[in-house]
Write a protein that holds these residues in place. Structure first.
Motif, PDB file in Angstrom:
ATOM      1  N   ARG A 164     -43.711   1.670  14.901  1.00 39.32           N
ATOM      2  CA  ARG A 164     -44.906   1.822  14.401  1.00 39.32           C
ATOM      3  C   ARG A 164     -46.137   1.208  14.947  1.00 39.32           C
ATOM      4  NH1 ARG A 164     -45.651  -3.353  11.789  1.00 39.32           N
ATOM      5  NH2 ARG A 164     -44.279  -5.301  11.430  1.00 39.32           N
ATOM      6  N   SER A 181     -57.073  -4.804  26.194  1.00 41.90           N
ATOM      7  CA  SER A 181     -56.174  -4.247  25.485  1.00 41.90           C
ATOM      8  C   SER A 181     -56.462  -2.649  24.665  1.00 41.90           C
ATOM      9  CB  SER A 181     -56.239  -5.027  24.415  1.00 41.90           C
ATOM     10  OG  SER A 181     -56.369  -4.929  23.035  1.00 41.90           O
ATOM     11  N   THR A 183     -54.174  -0.227  22.067  1.00 43.31           N
ATOM     12  CA  THR A 183     -53.041  -0.633  20.573  1.00 43.31           C
ATOM     13  C   THR A 183     -53.010   1.498  20.080  1.00 43.31           C
ATOM     14  OG1 THR A 183     -55.291  -0.738  18.530  1.00 43.31           O
ATOM     15  CG2 THR A 183     -53.934  -3.108  20.471  1.00 43.31           C
ATOM     16  N   LYS A 184     -51.996   1.471  19.403  1.00 47.25           N
ATOM     17  CA  LYS A 184     -52.116   2.151  18.247  1.00 47.25           C
ATOM     18  C   LYS A 184     -51.063   1.759  17.156  1.00 47.25           C
ATOM     19  CE  LYS A 184     -51.788   6.546  19.609  1.00 47.25           C
ATOM     20  NZ  LYS A 184     -51.242   7.979  20.063  1.00 47.25           N
ATOM     21  N   GLY A 185     -51.452   2.921  16.062  1.00 42.28           N
ATOM     22  CA  GLY A 185     -50.435   2.131  14.893  1.00 42.28           C
ATOM     23  C   GLY A 185     -51.059   1.015  14.108  1.00 42.28           C
ATOM     24  N   SER A 186     -50.442   0.324  13.025  1.00 46.99           N
ATOM     25  CA  SER A 186     -51.841  -0.409  12.694  1.00 46.99           C
ATOM     26  C   SER A 186     -50.684  -1.535  12.621  1.00 46.99           C
ATOM     27  CB  SER A 186     -52.392  -0.508  11.119  1.00 46.99           C
ATOM     28  OG  SER A 186     -50.938  -0.362   9.921  1.00 46.99           O
ATOM     29  N   PHE A 187     -50.923  -3.324  12.585  1.00 43.53           N
ATOM     30  CA  PHE A 187     -50.644  -4.041  12.429  1.00 43.53           C
ATOM     31  C   PHE A 187     -51.628  -5.367  12.299  1.00 43.53           C
ATOM     32  CE2 PHE A 187     -52.255  -2.728  15.802  1.00 43.53           C
ATOM     33  CZ  PHE A 187     -52.946  -3.707  16.696  1.00 43.53           C
ATOM     34  N   SER A 188     -50.390  -6.704  11.722  1.00 43.30           N
ATOM     35  CA  SER A 188     -51.093  -7.801  11.252  1.00 43.30           C
ATOM     36  C   SER A 188     -52.002  -7.966  12.125  1.00 43.30           C
ATOM     37  CB  SER A 188     -50.060  -8.588  10.386  1.00 43.30           C
ATOM     38  OG  SER A 188     -49.294  -8.873  11.060  1.00 43.30           O
ATOM     39  N   VAL A 189     -52.676  -9.711  12.090  1.00 45.64           N
ATOM     40  CA  VAL A 189     -53.331 -10.184  12.871  1.00 45.64           C
ATOM     41  C   VAL A 189     -51.972 -11.009  13.599  1.00 45.64           C
ATOM     42  CG1 VAL A 189     -54.765 -12.005  13.093  1.00 45.64           C
ATOM     43  CG2 VAL A 189     -55.872 -10.298  11.596  1.00 45.64           C
ATOM     44  N   GLU A 191     -48.740 -10.290  13.956  1.00 42.66           N
ATOM     45  CA  GLU A 191     -47.876  -9.542  14.914  1.00 42.66           C
ATOM     46  C   GLU A 191     -49.203  -9.787  16.071  1.00 42.66           C
ATOM     47  OE1 GLU A 191     -44.944  -6.268  11.779  1.00 42.66           O
ATOM     48  OE2 GLU A 191     -47.625  -6.442  12.563  1.00 42.66           O
ATOM     49  N   LEU A 192     -50.365  -9.035  16.353  1.00 42.15           N
ATOM     50  CA  LEU A 192     -51.147  -8.802  17.622  1.00 42.15           C
ATOM     51  C   LEU A 192     -51.247 -10.321  18.221  1.00 42.15           C
ATOM     52  CD1 LEU A 192     -53.445  -7.945  19.153  1.00 42.15           C
ATOM     53  CD2 LEU A 192     -55.026  -9.146  17.849  1.00 42.15           C
ATOM     54  N   GLN A 193     -51.332 -11.553  17.608  1.00 40.12           N
ATOM     55  CA  GLN A 193     -50.998 -12.976  19.098  1.00 40.12           C
ATOM     56  C   GLN A 193     -49.490 -12.707  18.811  1.00 40.12           C
ATOM     57  OE1 GLN A 193     -52.661 -14.691  14.877  1.00 40.12           O
ATOM     58  NE2 GLN A 193     -54.923 -15.557  15.924  1.00 40.12           N
ATOM     59  N   ILE A 196     -49.676 -10.571  22.229  1.00 35.12           N
ATOM     60  CA  ILE A 196     -50.156 -11.823  22.848  1.00 35.12           C
ATOM     61  C   ILE A 196     -49.355 -12.195  24.155  1.00 35.12           C
ATOM     62  CG2 ILE A 196     -52.181 -12.560  23.964  1.00 35.12           C
ATOM     63  CD1 ILE A 196     -53.968 -10.714  22.193  1.00 35.12           C
TER      64      ILE A 196
ATOM     65  N   SER B 115     -53.864   6.022  14.127  1.00 29.98           N
ATOM     66  CA  SER B 115     -53.419   4.663  13.717  1.00 29.98           C
ATOM     67  C   SER B 115     -53.458   4.006  12.381  1.00 29.98           C
ATOM     68  CB  SER B 115     -54.045   3.880  14.540  1.00 29.98           C
ATOM     69  OG  SER B 115     -53.641   3.755  15.721  1.00 29.98           O
ATOM     70  N   ASP B 228     -56.799  -5.734   5.677  1.00 26.83           N
ATOM     71  CA  ASP B 228     -57.447  -6.357   6.780  1.00 26.83           C
ATOM     72  C   ASP B 228     -56.022  -6.283   8.112  1.00 26.83           C
ATOM     73  OD1 ASP B 228     -59.420  -7.811   5.699  1.00 26.83           O
ATOM     74  OD2 ASP B 228     -58.014  -9.575   4.976  1.00 26.83           O
ATOM     75  N   ARG B 229     -55.114  -5.343   7.766  1.00 25.90           N
ATOM     76  CA  ARG B 229     -54.832  -4.750   8.892  1.00 25.90           C
ATOM     77  C   ARG B 229     -55.582  -4.261  10.074  1.00 25.90           C
ATOM     78  NH1 ARG B 229     -49.045  -4.267   8.121  1.00 25.90           N
ATOM     79  NH2 ARG B 229     -48.310  -3.663   9.423  1.00 25.90           N
ATOM     80  N   LEU B 230     -55.598  -4.715  11.349  1.00 24.28           N
ATOM     81  CA  LEU B 230     -55.792  -3.887  12.496  1.00 24.28           C
ATOM     82  C   LEU B 230     -55.465  -2.964  12.856  1.00 24.28           C
ATOM     83  CD1 LEU B 230     -55.295  -7.265  14.326  1.00 24.28           C
ATOM     84  CD2 LEU B 230     -57.510  -6.853  13.418  1.00 24.28           C
ATOM     85  N   CYS B 231     -56.122  -2.328  13.002  1.00 24.07           N
ATOM     86  CA  CYS B 231     -55.920   0.042  13.245  1.00 24.07           C
ATOM     87  C   CYS B 231     -56.317   0.108  15.139  1.00 24.07           C
ATOM     88  CB  CYS B 231     -56.283   0.325  12.462  1.00 24.07           C
ATOM     89  SG  CYS B 231     -56.741   0.317  10.696  1.00 24.07           S
ATOM     90  N   VAL B 233     -57.295  -2.558  18.587  1.00 24.34           N
ATOM     91  CA  VAL B 233     -58.007  -3.496  19.310  1.00 24.34           C
ATOM     92  C   VAL B 233     -58.632  -2.629  21.075  1.00 24.34           C
ATOM     93  CG1 VAL B 233     -57.853  -5.875  19.932  1.00 24.34           C
ATOM     94  CG2 VAL B 233     -56.374  -5.202  18.758  1.00 24.34           C
ATOM     95  N   HIS B 234     -59.347  -1.983  20.815  1.00 30.03           N
ATOM     96  CA  HIS B 234     -59.822  -1.710  22.245  1.00 30.03           C
ATOM     97  C   HIS B 234     -60.747  -2.246  23.080  1.00 30.03           C
ATOM     98  CE1 HIS B 234     -60.182   1.818  24.480  1.00 30.03           C
ATOM     99  NE2 HIS B 234     -61.323   2.389  24.700  1.00 30.03           N
ATOM    100  N   LYS B 235     -60.520  -2.976  23.848  1.00 33.71           N
ATOM    101  CA  LYS B 235     -61.091  -3.589  24.661  1.00 33.71           C
ATOM    102  C   LYS B 235     -60.700  -2.592  26.395  1.00 33.71           C
ATOM    103  CE  LYS B 235     -61.462  -8.002  26.567  1.00 33.71           C
ATOM    104  NZ  LYS B 235     -61.548  -8.082  27.987  1.00 33.71           N
TER     105      LYS B 235
END
Lengths: 222, 275
Positions: A164, A181, A183-189, A191-193, A196, B115, B228-231, B233-235
């Motif tokens: 997802r 970075s 990304t694709k799809g949505s995720f919480s902060v 989950e991102l951490q 990483i 996304s 507040d969900r991240l769609c 993070v583009h770097k």
């Protein structure tokens, strides 16, 4: 000089890695990089003469070209080219070669997931083979979050499809921080951490693989 | 004197401001430029919006067309975004095929739509396997002064909220379009992006101008929705960023999402009451 790596001993599991450097005769540096069934061939030309329109007075111009397996490069490839180029630009010491051009060509041989990370790994190995001065190395790690919230590193195409969220990071070898970075799809902060942190752990293995394969290569030639 | 210093040593010029925690245009480091929004500016489009972030101006027009669904997804319609950077908007863009920046921006917008699930493409299907809507979202930059991606996402979201589709009924094989009866799109999420530039490998500034973008060492764009969900993070490369800095960017992006959603709601309401 073909080296392989089977990862999976600790909690971060990667597919079987393989790398071969200097396999092409025409480019100034070349490498093939294999992650499971995903395979990319990279060639670097330069520093060479630059077109006047692309000349930058205080550093070298880097051009990245991504060739898909079939058909012509599309908008997706352009976006990947941008990601790879800006990552390479940050690690290469381009100011040492002002008013010259560097060209990096990445040819997809087979795509079975984690393609962007394979591009990055192939690019880094090819730049190393070309002997270009760099401030640090970098590697690419792809993480997929599946429906149960589990993080899968270095996913296959099938795992990517079922995930997802999908994230690819470029990690530098100096401080293990995120250079790129995507990304694709949505995720919480959170989950991102987590992703990483997992990628940073995986990067240690990949850098060790880089080191081993270069060491083995030179121990044969010298 | 100051003008000469700026031209000869742009990097030193900016550094002298950043040292004092402000920027040449008088903003603080974490301050966005004034954002203005106009909805429904193009009467011939099915939905449109014009956004100004400082001097950066982006106009979005949405054209809906009837088409056959793809074979892979018979129950879905589709959305085709395109970002155009014409020579009009800045001297850095030349006429001819779209530049890498324009193509990368198009891909970014497409990724944000996919996304964030701002629109569920199932909603665009009229009859499974036979008829669906395709939304052509054309984003045109009229004035380029940095931070294109933020302006594009705001313009797109506002234009989608403004889009009205006519009712289509299928009777005896031929579809009938009832232009008198229209309905708005169902917007599931409100993705808003916030862009940051890294200066001298460590200083973080938000909403960069074109000048600041040309001196940056890295750029980061974070897209968040109202939950507040991240769609995204583009770097795209650049110097590396620490975890704390990234967290700082995410917090700022969430605050920005609230501001912009409020702005869009306000403008949408004022358009409705004017009608």
């Amino acid at each position: 000089s073909r080296d392989e790596l089977v990862c999976g001993s600790s909690n971060v599991s990667l597919r079987e890695f393989g790398c071969e450097q200097s396999l092409l005769s025409r480019p100034d540096g070349s490498a093939s990089f294999v992650q499971g069934d995903t395979s990319v061939l990279a060639g670097v030309y330069g520093p060479a003469e630059v077109k006047v329109s692309k000349e930058i007075y205080d550093r070298a111009t880097l051009e990245v070209l991504i060739q898909p397996k079939v058909g012509l490069p599309s908008v997706r490839e352009r976006s990947q080219e941008q990601c790879v180029r800006e990552t390479c630009e940050a690690s290469l010491l381009l100011t040492l070669h002002p008013r010259s051009s560097l060209t990096l060509v990445l040819q997809v041989l087979h795509d079975d997931g984690s393609l962007l990370s394979c591009f990055l790994n192939a690019a880094c190995m090819a730049l190393m083979d070309a002997g270009l001065p760099m401030s640090c190395l970098f590697c690419g790690v792809t993480c997929a979050i599946d429906a149960d919230g589990q993080i899968i590193t270095d996913p296959t195409a099938a795992q990517e499809k079922e995930s997802r969220a999908l994230m690819t990071f470029a990690i530098d070898s100096k401080e293990c921080r995120v250079m790129m970075s995507s990304t694709k799809g949505s995720f919480s902060v959170h989950e991102l951490q987590q992703c990483i942190a997992v990628s940073q752990k995986a990067s240690e293995k990949i850098f060790q693989f880089y080191r081993d394969s270069v060491k083995r290569r030179y121990s044969k030639t010298l | 004197m100051a003008a000469g210093f700026k031209t000869a040593e742009p990097l030193e010029y900016h550094r002298s401001f950043l040292k004092e925690n402000c920027r040449p245009d008088g903003r603080e480091l974490s301050e966005f430029r004034t954002t203005t929004l106009n909805i429904g500016s193009i009467s011939t489009a099915d939905g449109s919006a014009l956004v100004k972030v400082g001097n950066t101006t982006v106009i979005c027009g949405i054209k809906a067309e009837l088409t056959n669904p793809t074979v892979e997804a018979p129950g879905k319609g589709y959305i085709v975004p395109n970002v155009d950077l014409p020579p009009l908007c800045s001297s850095r863009f030349r006429p001819g095929p779209p530049s890498e920046q324009a193509q990368a921006a198009s891909q970014f917008v497409a990724d944000v739509i996919e996304s964030s699930e701002v629109i569920q493409t199932e909603d665009l299907c009229i009859e499974r396997g036979k008829l669906c809507w395709v939304l052509y979202c054309d984003l045109m930059c009229l004035d380029y002064d940095g931070n294109l991606l933020d302006a594009c996402t705001i313009a797109l979201l506002a234009a989608l909220k403004n889009t009205k589709l006519p009712e289509v009924t299928i009777s005896t094989e031929t579809p009938e379009v009832n232009l008198a009866k229209t309905r708005g799109l169902h917007i599931h999420k409100h993705p808003v992006s916030a862009s940051f530039c890294v200066f001298d490998d460590s200083i973080l500034i938000v909403d960069p101008t074109a000048e600041e973008e040309s001196l940056k060492t890295a750029q980061l764009t974070v897209v968040t929705d109202e939950e507040d969900r991240l769609c995204t993070v583009h770097k795209p490369g650049g110097t590396s960023l620490s975890g704390e800095k990234l967290q700082e960017c995410i917090s700022r992006a969430t605050a920005r999402q609230r501001e912009i959603q409020k702005l869009i709601d306000k403008v949408t309401r004022s358009v409705k009451t004017a009608q």
